[in-house]
Structures are given as structure tokens and as C-alpha cells.
Scaffold this active site. Structure first.
Site, short mmCIF file in Angstrom:
data_model
loop_
_atom_site.label_atom_id
_atom_site.label_comp_id
_atom_site.label_asym_id
_atom_site.label_seq_id
_atom_site.Cartn_x
_atom_site.Cartn_y
_atom_site.Cartn_z
CE1 TYR A 133 -1.26 -0.33 -2.56
CE2 TYR A 133 -3.53 -0.77 -1.93
CZ TYR A 133 -2.25 -0.41 -1.59
OH TYR A 133 -1.94 -0.13 -0.28
CG ASP A 153 5.59 -4.77 0.54
OD1 ASP A 153 5.70 -4.55 1.76
OD2 ASP A 153 4.78 -5.58 0.06
NE ARG A 193 3.55 -8.09 0.63
CZ ARG A 193 4.06 -8.59 1.74
NH1 ARG A 193 4.42 -9.86 1.80
NH2 ARG A 193 4.24 -7.84 2.80
CG ASP A 213 6.65 -9.80 -2.88
OD1 ASP A 213 7.63 -10.56 -2.82
OD2 ASP A 213 6.50 -8.82 -2.11
#
Length: 240
Positions: free
Chosen positions: A72, A44, A178, A86
Site C-alpha cells: 500500500y 474502504d 489506518r 481515517d
């Protein structure tokens, strides 16, 4: 115009905020003056970190490379849900955040370990009848999404300062961090959304061999070629 000597290999880029995966492909095509370039796993715009570009003959390995696990580092904020799950989305609901103990937060994360299903967010590149969901979301439309099988192999929590939590998650392909943050918030009953995200590893490739996106923009063809991980090394890595 492409040169006679066609580059082939994987270029690991440290993506910076406010750019898309397609932006990095376009930048690399321009700098290399070479068109046959793809990417492995979209990030993203707000996310940073490892984005692998497959160049030349390495494009044949794209599916194989995308199948591997990812790691992550992320941050979430309890008490607010957004339409994108998010911080870039619009706040849909606000709730008071109870004084959760560290153990209660840990229990929520523990609930999402191993194999389970996620419902992909509306703001995603998944297609419904050939149309990306994010385009439908822009029009205010919400459609039914099928749950997808995902897996969390491991996680750790590095900071709990309510309403914020910093964490690391080791997950399978197709995993939405997310949605993970959103679901943890739902599990605790107060809602949550993702506020920061950085991919530190994709399969066997991490940030140690990455070129920063800002450096890529001004790199010469020769400098980019020096950063390429060649096909022989990739084959050796994938055989392990």
C-alpha cells in the site's frame, strides 16, 4: 441470464474513490451478465488501487489469493485521531504536533516492523456475534476486539512535511493500514489518522494489468474478457 460460455479468471480492477468493493462486483456482474463473481480483500470507499475480482471457476481460488501479502501507498496526518482511524471519521482528539526530526518519525515506523499485533478498528467488517463492527459503531457502540497477528515485511517513507507523512508498507493479509497510522501516532504521543490509501499490489498482481473502474462501467463483455487473467496463467503464477 448467464450465457452458455461462462467466463473464468481474475480481473484486476483499479478501484476509484467513493465506491465499495461490492459496487465493483455489481458493476462487473452487470457488464458480463454473469453472477458468479467475488472479490479478494475489501478496500474502504476512500481507498483506491488493486482490487481482484474472481470470476467463475476462479472463485475457488479466492481464499488462496486473499492470503497473500499486500503493498500500500498511504498518507497520514499527525495531531488528530478519528473514530474510524481515517479522514472519513469524526475527530475525537486534537493534539499539538512536536517538531519531530526525520529520525524520530523513522524510529516510530521502525517500531512496527516484523510480527506484532493490531487491534482492529470499530469501523470494520469484522463480526461480533454475527454483526459487523461498523454497524455497531454507527450506533455509537464500542466493543472489545481481540488483537490480531500481523506482519510488516518492509516500509519506506517518501515525504515528511509535518504534520503529514507519505509512506509505502508491505504487509500481511488482515492488516489495517489506518490502524497502522493510528498506532504510529499513539507511539509518538500526538495521535494520527490515515488521509489517503492506494493498494498497488496484492500477491502477484499489481496495477500494470488493471482496468480502471470508470472504464469497467462502460466496457463490453468482450473487452472485459480480454482483460481476464486465465486459470492456467493463475495456476502458473501461484506455483512460483
Amino acid at each position: 441470464m448467464e450465457t452458455d460460455f461462462s467466463p473464468s479468471g481474475v480481473l484486476v480492477v483499479d478501484k476509484e474513490p467513493n465506491m465499495t468493493s461490492h459496487d465493483l462486483v455489481a458493476i462487473t456482474r452487470r457488464q458480463l451478465k454473469f453472477k458468479k463473481i467475488g472479490h479478494c480483500g475489501t478496500l474502504d470507499p476512500m481507498a483506491t488501487g488493486v482490487l481482484m475480482l474472481v470470476i467463475g471457476k476462479a472463485t475457488k481460488l479466492q481464499d488462496r489469493l486473499m492470503c497473500e501479502d499486500k503493498v500500500y501507498e498511504g498518507s497520514l496526518k499527525f495531531g488528530e485521531t478519528t473514530n474510524s482511524q481515517d479522514r472519513e471519521g469524526e475527530i475525537e482528539e486534537t493534539k499539538e504536533v512536536p517538531a519531530f526530526s526525520d529520525e524520530e518519525v523513522e524510529a516510530a515506523f521502525n517500531h512496527f516492523v516484523g510480527d506484532f499485533e493490531q487491534i482492529p478498528p470499530m469501523v470494520s467488517a469484522i463480526k461480533k456475534d454475527g454483526v459487523p463492527l461498523y454497524k455497531l459503531a454507527r450506533k455509537g457502540k464500542v466493543v472489545e476486539r481481540k488483537p490480531r497477528a500481523v506482519k510488516v515485511s518492509d516500509y519506506s517513507i517518501s515525504r515528511i512535511e509535518l504534520p503529514e507523512v507519505d509512506f509505502t508498507v508491505h504487509c500481511s493479509k488482515g492488516f489495517y493500514v489506518r490502524t497502522y497510522a493510528h498506532d504510529i501516532g499513539q507511539y509518538l504521543g500526538c495521535g494520527a489518522h490515515l488521509t489517503a490509501l492506494r493498494r498497488t499490489r496484492s500477491g502477484h498482481f499489481d496495477l500494470s494489468r488493471a482496468i480502471k473502474a470508470s472504464d469497467l462501467m462502460k466496457a463490453t463483455r468482450e473487452e472485459i474478457m480480454e482483460k481476464l487473467i486465465g486459470l492456467e496463467e493463475i495456476a502458473e503464477i501461484l506455483s512460483k
